[in-house]
Scaffold this motif. Structure first.
Motif, mmCIF file in Angstrom:
data_model
loop_
_atom_site.group_PDB
_atom_site.id
_atom_site.type_symbol
_atom_site.label_atom_id
_atom_site.label_comp_id
_atom_site.label_asym_id
_atom_site.label_seq_id
_atom_site.Cartn_x
_atom_site.Cartn_y
_atom_site.Cartn_z
ATOM 1 N N ARG A 48 0.618 -1.239 0.069
ATOM 2 C CA ARG A 48 0.152 0.116 -0.016
ATOM 3 C C ARG A 48 0.796 1.139 -0.017
ATOM 4 N NH1 ARG A 48 -5.168 -0.784 3.514
ATOM 5 N NH2 ARG A 48 -5.131 1.491 2.940
ATOM 6 N N LEU A 53 -1.531 4.147 -1.183
ATOM 7 C CA LEU A 53 -2.895 3.955 -0.833
ATOM 8 C C LEU A 53 -3.304 4.326 0.363
ATOM 9 C CD1 LEU A 53 -3.725 0.564 -2.688
ATOM 10 C CD2 LEU A 53 -4.374 2.928 -3.565
ATOM 11 N N THR A 56 -4.691 8.067 5.545
ATOM 12 C CA THR A 56 -4.039 8.538 6.558
ATOM 13 C C THR A 56 -2.750 8.262 6.953
ATOM 14 O OG1 THR A 56 -5.286 7.190 8.098
ATOM 15 C CG2 THR A 56 -6.405 9.426 7.803
ATOM 16 N N ARG B 159 -14.331 11.684 10.969
ATOM 17 C CA ARG B 159 -12.799 11.650 10.643
ATOM 18 C C ARG B 159 -11.886 11.868 11.924
ATOM 19 N NH1 ARG B 159 -11.437 10.485 5.248
ATOM 20 N NH2 ARG B 159 -9.555 10.188 6.536
ATOM 21 N N GLY B 162 -9.669 9.235 13.356
ATOM 22 C CA GLY B 162 -8.711 8.521 12.469
ATOM 23 C C GLY B 162 -9.544 8.179 11.128
ATOM 24 N N ALA B 163 -8.907 6.848 10.892
ATOM 25 C CA ALA B 163 -9.706 6.215 9.477
ATOM 26 C C ALA B 163 -11.114 6.190 9.590
ATOM 27 C CB ALA B 163 -9.212 4.699 9.574
ATOM 28 N N PHE B 164 -11.424 6.101 8.307
ATOM 29 C CA PHE B 164 -13.104 6.395 8.017
ATOM 30 C C PHE B 164 -13.701 5.191 8.509
ATOM 31 C CE2 PHE B 164 -16.751 5.891 5.386
ATOM 32 C CZ PHE B 164 -17.175 6.878 5.703
ATOM 33 N N GLU B 243 -12.844 1.738 -1.326
ATOM 34 C CA GLU B 243 -12.176 2.700 -1.593
ATOM 35 C C GLU B 243 -10.825 2.673 -1.710
ATOM 36 O OE1 GLU B 243 -12.314 5.938 1.405
ATOM 37 O OE2 GLU B 243 -14.624 5.903 1.203
ATOM 38 N N GLU B 244 -10.089 1.476 -1.341
ATOM 39 C CA GLU B 244 -8.771 1.067 -1.646
ATOM 40 C C GLU B 244 -8.798 0.663 -3.214
ATOM 41 O OE1 GLU B 244 -5.484 -1.283 0.641
ATOM 42 O OE2 GLU B 244 -6.846 -2.410 -0.456
#
Lengths: 262, 356
Positions: A48, A53, A56, B159, B162-164, B243-244
């Protein structure tokens, strides 16, 4: 030789933790790389990070893809250079196999989304190579785990990039299909000069596939070099904190690693 | 792995899944054809609606000058049908957009707190601009501003951890919606009696619009938003796959999400400022569209547009005829239909139906 992929002191930090630290290696066009390491060593994080990718977190160091700084590429340019088959986690995407493969043509298609003849041919070819032609109109979530792994691989193939990043492509595959997958990757690698980076838990395949091996442990690279060296010098033991016996294949005579029982 | 194995077994003997498989194999009609048929079917009620009402107006009469029927048709029923169509279209498209982005069928303008924020913006406008009615054109920006504000709050809350995460997003949306609802109630409490009544009426939702200029404003915003997000259809397909994955295929995920947010919030805001917070359309219509048209947004977005429009036109026809001469608030009709529909979606096929 053309350097396809180069990582210089690549690091990745999330919430103050270094998930990846100072990893450097480089691959030439047509090379094969197997990334090995214990669970949580940072294998997926490495893929990644190479593809930038992470949503954050903070990157350190530098990545070059086909001679260009990865940080300076748009996502579309990056997707044309490198394809990616992620690990199969969570819910399957709500598409049929064929639709899923068509989506991988995104970097090549205009905003209207219209597929050209070349796009359709790329999808057909990927289906043919992975033997998924019969399942092209099945929904991904109706496939078995192994078939779905193949669909992810096919989608990466349909992306038609020179670099391929595969995260455990052989997970859930039975021995025959795993052998077929390895043969296919070797063939693509040899005939089309595809550069393939594979995260794998199959040490013996990494050992004798004839490519390079990158061993990760706790986010750091312990070893980068020819796979054959994996069997000697207690390297596997150091990487996995577990004892291995080196056996000889009774027919070919090649070394095999067998994890000792506790 | 075991899950998938049982899936393929079920594929054979579970009748509720057969339809889905046949969707792709046995049906000769492809999804593009289905979209065309849907469009034609939706056209019929939309064309007929302005002629129907408390009294029927025959098509021959509408061009007669000086006839009261022609006036009613041109000044009241036609603008109202247009308003209903574009309000329904915009809400459904916004729902479709949110559901693709969050890969969750419960993500709608309502559940994400956007309608609540828009309602607050509009109520604040009435309260501050005391005396000014909803017809005043400046008010059209108050609701979109509230919509954007609530969207930003929900986004920031999500947010901040941190991560969604989708559960956090939905919970934030519900909380923000409650928060703004109480603010609206507070404003209502503080307002003069007539303003308070006006806010209450508007909150129930109505398409009885006095001002043609405001209808045309809304039509413009909804059409512009629809054309704009239409160009993002392939990116939305990929986003609904993850998303990735979308990013690895070349989608600038952050940028696409921002644009989609802005477009959808603006559309919802403008619609809410005109017609009040009409619920459930943004959840029902996208769901029906996915059942009919598959998963590609190139087809789903136009499908949601026409079906949502036609659906609200029919609901509005009900609102003005069912208890004529009294008029029912349209929000009540959509909610009365939406509640049972939601339960039906939830419980058919053991909850499977809710998945995207």
């Amino acid at each position: 030789m053309i350097v396809m992929l180069k990582a210089e002191h690549l690091s990745f930090f999330l919430n103050g933790w270094a998930l990846l630290e100072d990893v450097s290696f480089s691959l030439e066009r047509g090379d094969c790389l197997f990334v090995i390491g214990p669970n949580g060593a940072g294998k997926t994080t490495l893929l990644r990070s190479l593809l930038r990718l992470h949503e954050t977190g903070r990157y350190g160091g530098r990545v070059e893809l086909a001679g260009r700084d990865a940080a300076a590429l748009t996502r579309r340019e990056l997707a044309k250079i490198a394809s990616y088959a992620p690990q199969d986690g969570g819910a399957a995407p709500p598409f049929t196999v064929e639709e899923f493969l068509q989506l991988s043509r995104y970097p090549h298609i205009p905003p209207s989304g219209r597929l050209s003849g070349a796009d359709r041919e790329a999808v057909r070819r990927a289906l043919r190579l992975t033997g998924l032609e019969g399942q092209s109109s099945a929904l991904l979530r109706h496939l078995s785990g192994g078939e779905r792994r193949k669909a992810y691989l096919a989608a990466a193939l349909a992306q038609e990039a020179e670099l391929m990043f595969l995260d455990e492509p052989a997970a859930f595959l039975d021995p025959r299909h795993e052998a077929e997958l390895h043969r296919l990757l070797k063939q693509l690698n040899r005939e089309q000069g595809l550069t393939v980076v594979t995260v794998t838990h199959n040490l013996n395949h990494a050992l004798d596939a004839g490519g390079n091996v990158l061993a990760l442990k706790k986010g750091r690279a312990l070893f980068f070099g020819p796979g054959g060296e994996l069997a000697y010098g207690g390297l596997a033991r150091e990487v996995f904190d577990h004892a291995f016996s080196v056996l000889r294949h009774p027919v070919s005579g090649r070394p095999l690693l067998a994890a000792d029982s506790l | 792995m075991f899950q998938s194995t049982s899936d393929s077994v079920r594929r054979v003997d579970c009748p509720s899944l057969k339809g889905e498989v046949s969707n792709h194999k046995e049906f000769l009609m492809n999804n593009t054809t289905k979209l065309r048929i849907l469009m034609v079917c939706c056209l019929v009620p939309v064309v007929c609606a302005p002629f129907a009402g408390m009294s029927f107006i025959s098509p021959g009469e509408i061009f007669a000058t000086g006839s009261p029927d022609a006036e009613v048709f041109r000044r009241l029923r036609l603008p109202r049908t247009v308003a209903a169509f574009f309000a329904g279209a915009g809400l459904s498209v916004a729902g479709m957009l949110f559901q693709a982005m969050f890969r969750n069928p419960l993500a709608t303008p309502f559940t994400l707190g956007i309608s609540g924020g828009a309602a607050f913006g509009a109520s604040l406008y009435v309260y501050l601009g005391a005396g000014a009615a909803f017809g005043v054109s400046g008010g059209i920006w108050a609701a979109p501003a509230g919509a954007l504000l609530s969207m930003l709050l929900v986004w920031a809350l999500t947010r901040s951890r941190g991560a969604f995460s989708t559960p956090v997003l939905l919970l934030s949306g519900v909380i923000i919606n409650f928060f703004f609802s109480s603010l609206v109630m507070l404003l209502q409490y503080l307002s003069r009696a007539d303003d308070s009544l006006r806010i209450m009426h508007w909150l129930m939702g109505s398409l009885a619009v006095p001002d043609i200029a405001r209808v045309s404003d809304m039509v413009f915003v909804v059409l512009a938003g629809f054309v704009f997000v239409g160009r993002l259809a392939p990116a939305l397909d990929l986003l609904s796959a993850g998303e990735e994955l979308a990013a690895s295929r070349g989608v600038e995920v952050g940028r696409v999400k921002l644009w989609v947010f802005l477009a959808a919030s603006l559309m919802v805001g403008v619609i809410v400022s005109l017609a009040g917070p009409i619920g459930f359309v943004g959840m029902m219509v996208p769901h029906v569209c996915r059942r009919m048209l598959g998963r590609r947004h190139g087809l789903l977005l136009p499908g949601a547009f026409v079906l949502g429009g036609a659906f609200l036109v029919v609901c509005d026809l009900g609102a003005r005829t069912l208890f004529a001469p009294a008029e029912l608030p349209i929000g009540i009709i959509t909610a009365l239909l939406g509640g049972p529909f939601f339960l039906w979606v939830l419980f058919r096929g053991g909850g499977r139906g809710v998945m995207l």
